[in-house]
Design a protein around this motif. Structure first.
Motif, short mmCIF file in Angstrom:
data_model
loop_
_atom_site.label_atom_id
_atom_site.label_comp_id
_atom_site.label_asym_id
_atom_site.label_seq_id
_atom_site.Cartn_x
_atom_site.Cartn_y
_atom_site.Cartn_z
N GLY A 90 0.79 -1.23 0.00
CA GLY A 90 0.00 0.00 0.00
C GLY A 90 0.82 1.27 0.00
N PHE A 113 -7.24 6.19 3.27
CA PHE A 113 -6.78 6.57 1.94
C PHE A 113 -7.19 5.45 1.00
N ILE A 114 -7.98 5.79 0.00
CA ILE A 114 -8.37 4.83 -1.03
C ILE A 114 -7.69 5.22 -2.33
N CYS A 115 -6.81 4.37 -2.79
CA CYS A 115 -6.07 4.61 -4.02
C CYS A 115 -6.84 4.03 -5.20
N LYS A 203 -0.02 5.70 3.80
CA LYS A 203 -0.20 4.71 2.74
C LYS A 203 -1.69 4.41 2.53
N ALA A 204 -1.97 3.75 1.42
CA ALA A 204 -3.35 3.38 1.11
C ALA A 204 -3.84 2.28 2.05
N CYS A 207 -6.86 -0.28 -2.29
CA CYS A 207 -6.57 0.10 -3.67
C CYS A 207 -7.63 -0.52 -4.58
#
Length: 220
Positions: A90, A113-115, A203-204, A207
């Motif tokens: 991530g 956090f959504i990538c 970090k994500a 994802c």
């Protein structure tokens, strides 16, 4: 599917992760533009957006989505943004669009956090994509020299680019980032560095990866 079609696919999928009635963090870039477009029909179901760049703000406002200043917000449930690279833990490299500092500020407000990315962005080790670093102009040569000494990286100022904060971007090639968290912490301390485009501390958590078979969800 084309890369543009994959971006549209994950942009649409990201809408399902927006919390109704909440403020959503919105990143920068071509994949995020697809998310903004997909978000527009739901503009009356959210409290607004916190944007990471002037370009994203302009697109949000043009579609009738309220934009809030980050200083008005204490936290947001989700931040949705793309990545130039993401590894299997991530960790990400971001900053190809020169918005990394504001992206990291908004990411710091977010619970998750959504990538959103196409499958070409998933890598085993970060570094094939040149690492962007936002730098105060008077420190650019010093930072370039230090990357060579500390990491053997070949760095140069990105021609013709000034960030929304009035700084330059130094792009560093020839890196293999095997410990993203440590490198992020180290480079962030160098005088003149505003932000390094390693997102390890931020970090994500998820994802959404666009593949020819559809959206693949990775969790970290």
């Amino acid at each position: 599917m084309t890369q543009d079609e994959l971006k549209a696919l994950v942009g649409q999928a990201a809408v399902a992760h927006v919390v109704p009635g909440s403020i959503v963090g919105v990143g920068t870039g071509s994949t995020v533009n697809c998310f903004i477009d997909a978000l527009a029909p739901l503009k009356d179901q959210i409290a607004g957006a916190v944007s990471s760049s002037v370009k994203s703000t302009e697109r949000l406002l043009a579609l009738g989505i309220k934009v809030l200043d980050a200083n008005e917000v204490s936290s947001i449930p989700v931040y949705i943004d793309g990545a130039d690279e993401i590894d299997h833990g991530g960790h990400m490299i971001k900053g190809g669009g020169a918005a990394l500092t504001r992206e990291k500020i908004v990411a710091d407000l977010a619970e998750r956090f959504i990538c959103i990315a196409d499958a070409s962005k998933l890598v085993d080790t970060l570094g094939a994509f040149p690492l962007p670093v936002e730098v105060i102009p008077m420190a650019a040569t010093q930072v370039i020299r230090r990357f060579g000494q500390a990491y053997g990286g070949q760095a140069q100022v990105r021609a013709g680019v000034t960030t929304d904060n009035g700084n330059v971007i130094v792009d560093v090639r020839g890196l293999q980032i095997t410990d993203p968290l440590a490198m992020e912490a180290e480079v962030s301390q160098w005088p003149g560095v505003v932000t390094v485009g390693i997102f390890a501390r931020h970090k994500a958590k998820v994802c959404l990866l666009g593949t020819p078979e559809g959206v693949r969800t990775l969790t970290f």
